[in-house]
Design an enzyme around this catalytic site. Structure first.
Site, mmCIF file in Angstrom:
data_model
loop_
_atom_site.group_PDB
_atom_site.id
_atom_site.type_symbol
_atom_site.label_atom_id
_atom_site.label_comp_id
_atom_site.label_asym_id
_atom_site.label_seq_id
_atom_site.Cartn_x
_atom_site.Cartn_y
_atom_site.Cartn_z
ATOM 1 N N SER A 7 0.852 -1.194 0.000
ATOM 2 C CA SER A 7 0.000 0.000 0.000
ATOM 3 C C SER A 7 0.883 1.236 0.000
ATOM 4 C CB SER A 7 -0.897 0.005 1.242
ATOM 5 O OG SER A 7 -1.453 1.303 1.397
ATOM 6 N N HIS A 32 -1.418 -1.378 -4.156
ATOM 7 C CA HIS A 32 -2.667 -1.041 -3.456
ATOM 8 C C HIS A 32 -2.753 0.480 -3.296
ATOM 9 C CE1 HIS A 32 -6.029 -2.126 -0.780
ATOM 10 N NE2 HIS A 32 -5.604 -1.168 0.029
ATOM 11 N N ASP A 34 -5.037 3.504 -1.775
ATOM 12 C CA ASP A 34 -6.074 3.791 -0.782
ATOM 13 C C ASP A 34 -6.701 5.165 -0.978
ATOM 14 O OD1 ASP A 34 -6.110 1.493 1.032
ATOM 15 O OD2 ASP A 34 -4.044 2.044 1.504
ATOM 16 N N MET A 36 -9.306 7.825 0.275
ATOM 17 C CA MET A 36 -10.114 8.184 1.463
ATOM 18 C C MET A 36 -10.700 9.567 1.257
ATOM 19 S SD MET A 36 -7.699 6.842 4.548
ATOM 20 C CE MET A 36 -6.839 5.270 4.456
ATOM 21 N N HIS A 65 -8.725 0.813 -3.634
ATOM 22 C CA HIS A 65 -9.579 0.573 -2.468
ATOM 23 C C HIS A 65 -10.296 1.883 -2.150
ATOM 24 C CE1 HIS A 65 -9.584 -0.471 2.151
ATOM 25 N NE2 HIS A 65 -10.807 -0.438 1.637
ATOM 26 N N MET A 67 -12.387 4.028 -0.069
ATOM 27 C CA MET A 67 -12.983 4.271 1.256
ATOM 28 C C MET A 67 -13.703 5.602 1.181
ATOM 29 S SD MET A 67 -9.739 2.888 3.419
ATOM 30 C CE MET A 67 -8.691 3.034 1.979
ATOM 31 N N MET A 136 -11.187 -6.249 5.896
ATOM 32 C CA MET A 136 -10.457 -5.226 6.649
ATOM 33 C C MET A 136 -10.080 -5.792 8.015
ATOM 34 S SD MET A 136 -10.152 -2.789 4.568
ATOM 35 C CE MET A 136 -9.163 -1.835 5.740
ATOM 36 N N ASP A 174 -6.486 -6.607 4.446
ATOM 37 C CA ASP A 174 -5.905 -5.260 4.457
ATOM 38 C C ASP A 174 -5.908 -4.694 5.866
ATOM 39 O OD1 ASP A 174 -5.050 -2.721 3.845
ATOM 40 O OD2 ASP A 174 -6.873 -2.137 2.753
HETATM 41 C C1 DX5 Z 1 -6.289 1.312 5.941
HETATM 42 C C2 DX5 Z 1 -5.875 1.139 4.499
HETATM 43 C C3 DX5 Z 1 -4.760 0.169 4.373
HETATM 44 C C4 DX5 Z 1 -3.471 0.654 4.985
HETATM 45 C C5 DX5 Z 1 -2.563 -0.510 5.224
HETATM 46 O O1 DX5 Z 1 -7.417 2.065 6.025
HETATM 47 O O2 DX5 Z 1 -6.964 0.646 3.734
HETATM 48 O O3 DX5 Z 1 -4.556 -0.240 3.035
HETATM 49 O O4 DX5 Z 1 -2.820 1.602 4.175
HETATM 50 O O5 DX5 Z 1 -1.495 -0.109 6.028
HETATM 51 P P1 DX5 Z 1 -0.886 -1.066 7.153
HETATM 52 O O6 DX5 Z 1 -0.413 -2.296 6.450
HETATM 53 O O7 DX5 Z 1 0.215 -0.248 7.748
HETATM 54 O O8 DX5 Z 1 -1.983 -1.385 8.135
HETATM 55 ZN ZN ZN Z 2 -6.525 -0.337 1.762
#
Ligand code: DX5
Ligand code: ZN
Length: 221
Positions: A7, A32, A34, A36, A65, A67, A136, A174
């Site tokens: 990620s 990956h 992320d 948000m 991903h 979110m 998750m 994840d």
């Molecule tokens: C959390 C994200 C993850 C995160 C993973 O909300 O969706 O993908 O970046 O990071 P680690 O492996 O440090 O938990």
């Molecule tokens: Zn993620």
């Protein structure tokens, strides 16, 4: 064969191209990404223009991903920007069936992410329309959080559901995966391991990817 999906949220965000190079050198299977929105989760990260910029810098598949609330609004733009896989969150997708259909029609693999408190049984009637589930193992929002072990039991239940239906659904996990947790995730049925801080918060991300893969496959302890 276990897949590793670093990620890049945990990488130096001022040097994302370097993070991509490290993913390639470390033999990552996916990158990956992320997203948000500051609403579904408190944090705000990156979105479509950054994804499009990264698309030009790597051939590795981009594992997006989302979110975000109401993921349907910008789905087409994420697909156009070069997402190879898109996961929406079960908790904010009331019309899951049609959302998954749109992802597949856009040429990407369709995934659903489930929060730690969301029962996997809610996926029973949608498994046939899914390519992957993101379990998750932290509450989404930040990297570097501690792994929630109860998710292993949920993963075993999901594995059984998938087997009972004869569905072809991959299980991704994840959150909080690293040296102490990655093997137990795989033993519970995880095939794709996301790792943020366990890769990029180390002095040598390339080496970290190699050893995480060996830990995941049981080659080393
Ligand atoms: C959390 C994200 C993850 C995160 C993973 O909300 O969706 O993908 O970046 O990071 P680690 O492996 O440090 O938990
Ligand atoms: Zn993620």
């Amino acid at each position: 064969m276990i897949k590793l999906a670093p990620s890049i949220l945990s990488a130096d965000l001022a040097h994302l191209a370097l993070a991509l190079e490290q993913c390639e050198e470390g033999g990552a299977d996916l990158v990956h990404f992320d997203v948000m929105d500051g609403h579904f989760v408190p944090n705000l990260t990156f979105g479509i223009p950054v994804l499009a910029a990264l698309r030009k810098r790597t051939q590795l598949p981009l594992d997006v991903h989302l979110m975000v609330e109401a993921p349907d609004r910008l789905l087409g733009s994420y697909l156009d920007a070069g997402a190879d896989r898109v996961a929406v969150h079960w908790e904010v997708t009331p019309h899951l069936d049609s959302t998954l259909r749109r992802i597949r029609e856009g040429g990407a693999r369709a995934g659903v992410a489930v929060n730690p408190a969301t029962p996997v049984e809610y996926l029973q009637d949608v498994l046939a329309h899914l390519d992957f589930v993101v379990m998750m193992s932290v509450n989404p929002g930040f990297s570097g959080q501690s792994f929630l072990p109860h998710v292993l039991d949920k993963t075993r239940r999901l594995r059984e559901m998938i087997g009972a239906q004869g569905a072809e659904v991959e299980i991704e996990m994840d959150g909080g995966l690293g040296r102490g947790t990655i093997r137990s995730a795989v033993e519970a049925g995880v095939e794709t391991c996301v790792a943020g801080s366990a890769v990029f918060a180390t002095p040598d991300p390339v080496l970290a990817m190699t050893s995480l893969r060996r830990l995941a496959s049981g080659e080393i302890e």
